[in-house]
Design an enzyme around this catalytic site. Structure first.
Site, PDB file in Angstrom:
ATOM      1  N   ASP A 129       0.827  -1.211   0.000  1.00  0.00           N
ATOM      2  CA  ASP A 129       0.000   0.000   0.000  1.00  0.00           C
ATOM      3  C   ASP A 129       0.857   1.254   0.000  1.00  0.00           C
ATOM      4  OD1 ASP A 129      -2.423  -1.174  -0.049  1.00  0.00           O
ATOM      5  OD2 ASP A 129      -2.986  -0.717   2.010  1.00  0.00           O
ATOM      6  N   CYS A 209     -20.265   3.652  -0.412  1.00  0.00           N
ATOM      7  CA  CYS A 209     -19.712   2.557   0.397  1.00  0.00           C
ATOM      8  C   CYS A 209     -19.337   3.058   1.798  1.00  0.00           C
ATOM      9  CB  CYS A 209     -18.486   1.984  -0.309  1.00  0.00           C
ATOM     10  SG  CYS A 209     -17.586   0.806   0.702  1.00  0.00           S
TER      11      CYS A 209
HETATM   12  S1  SF4 Z   1     -20.924  -0.556   2.250  1.00  0.00           S
HETATM   13 FE1  SF4 Z   1     -21.374  -2.225   0.880  1.00  0.00          FE
HETATM   14  S2  SF4 Z   1     -19.688  -2.295  -0.574  1.00  0.00           S
HETATM   15 FE2  SF4 Z   1     -19.012  -1.044   1.142  1.00  0.00          FE
HETATM   16  S3  SF4 Z   1     -17.935  -2.479   2.491  1.00  0.00           S
HETATM   17 FE3  SF4 Z   1     -20.068  -2.391   3.209  1.00  0.00          FE
HETATM   18  S4  SF4 Z   1     -21.151  -4.038   2.157  1.00  0.00           S
HETATM   19 FE4  SF4 Z   1     -19.188  -3.713   1.094  1.00  0.00          FE
END
Ligand code: SF4
Ligand code: SF4
Length: 348
Positions: A129, A209
């Protein structure tokens, strides 16, 4: 070169890497095109560094990495320690964030491999990273795993709770067979996502997300998304936790010892992150991935978690933060949560 590859694999195992694979350096044309399409659609949100480094991500021969690169050694380290922190009530940290920060640890583990390569007259550089690189694409090409519909690398036998490290070298090592996708007809991760962040299999709109919103995104979080963040203070594991590849007991348990949850997390809850000043946050977050988010984002996240808790006992600390937190984003978010809890019927 077969003997050198075998020696590297043995060394990698001694260092605690659970998998090792080798990819030949040729352009990652399809993966780079997918990255450009993803950026073009704006799915990276405010992660400007993703766009700024797009050209070099698919190319380990760029001047900042290793122009003489011929092979990429990909190493996988499982981090899913069987013991998860039960602290942080309310609030949850993604699994990888519960232990120590992994960058220095994994970087150190790659050193003996580089020494061995250099002893054979090759150039070698590590990437944990620390350089822009398409780690998951290299891992698939090196036969370590495949990129699942949840956009994570999935290593059969280990699942997706793995950290990838690369050693880029000028040595022409025999490459391994790439691994193709093995999701089949499964769509569990796509439907389980609380914020509906997948626009297609393997295509994540980071702007929706929870991991991006709670870790990478600075500033206010769109109010419409806040309720779906639920109890997540930092990161989110939902699309990995539902994956069948993470249900089987992995064979990498020994190498997860270094990632045991830190005791400090069982002392804290979301209220504490809202009360912390910079100095206290600095102490608690030292040598942990949580440091990346910073005090302000963690306080903002904590306010959302408390606002989602349906527990009016959190109103005093939220009211205090709405008035007195030095950051305007935290004050606004805390007020949103005060309003949300205040609007509830007297249930608690
Ligand atoms: S928000 Fe959705 S895409 Fe993002 S980590 Fe959580 S489950 Fe996965
Ligand atoms: S949950 Fe199913 S579709 Fe999603 S990554 Fe795992 S196997 Fe693939």
């Amino acid at each position: 070169m077969d003997a050198l590859k075998a020696a590297l694999a043995s060394l990698a195992s001694q260092q605690g890497f659970a998998r090792v694979g080798v990819a030949a350096v040729t352009p990652l044309t399809a993966d780079a095109a997918r990255l450009h399409a993803w950026l073009g659609a704006g799915h990276h949100g405010s992660m400007a560094y993703m766009a700024e480094t797009a050209e070099v991500r698919g190319d380990v021969t760029h001047p900042g990495l290793l122009p003489q690169a011929r092979s990429v050694i990909v190493l996988a380290t499982p981090y899913a320690h069987p013991q998860l922190s039960e602290g942080l009530q309310p609030g949850k940290l993604a699994r990888y964030a519960q232990g120590r920060d992994y960058h220095a640890l994994l970087y150190d583990r790659t050193r003996p491999l580089k020494r061995l390569l250099r002893a054979h007259g090759a150039l070698a550089r590590s990437c944990v990273d620390t350089m822009p690189a398409l780690e998951r694409a290299w891992a698939a090409r090196a036969g370590l795993g495949f990129v699942g519909k949840n956009a994570c690398i999935i290593v059969p036998g280990l699942g997706s709770h793995v950290l990838l490290s690369l050693v880029v070298t000028s040595a022409e090592l025999p490459p391994d067979e790439p691994m193709q996708e093995r999701c089949g007809s499964c769509t569990l991760c796509l439907t389980a996502c609380p914020t509906r962040a997948f626009v297609a299999p393997r295509v994540l709109d980071a702007r929706r997300c929870i991991s991006y919103l709670t870790i990478e995104h600075e500033g206010p979080i769109e109010p419409a998304l806040r309720p779906d963040i639920g109890n997540w203070l930092f990161g989110c594991d939902v699309c990995q936790d539902v994956c069948p590849y993470n249900k089987t007991k992995g064979d990498g348990a020994a190498s997860t010892a270094a990632f045991a949850p830190r005791g400090r997390w069982s002392e804290l809850g979301a209220e504490d992150f809202l009360r912390m000043d910079e100095q206290v946050f600095d102490q608690y977050s030292r040598q942990t991935p949580v440091r990346r988010a910073g005090r302000v984002s963690m306080a903002r996240n904590a306010a959302i978690v408390l606002g989602n808790s349906r527990d009016k006992r959190h109103l005093p600390v939220l009211r205090w933060a709405a008035q007195h937190d030095p950051d305007a984003v935290v004050r606004e978010t805390a007020q949103w949560s005060v309003d949300r809890l205040s609007a509830l019927e007297d249930e608690v």
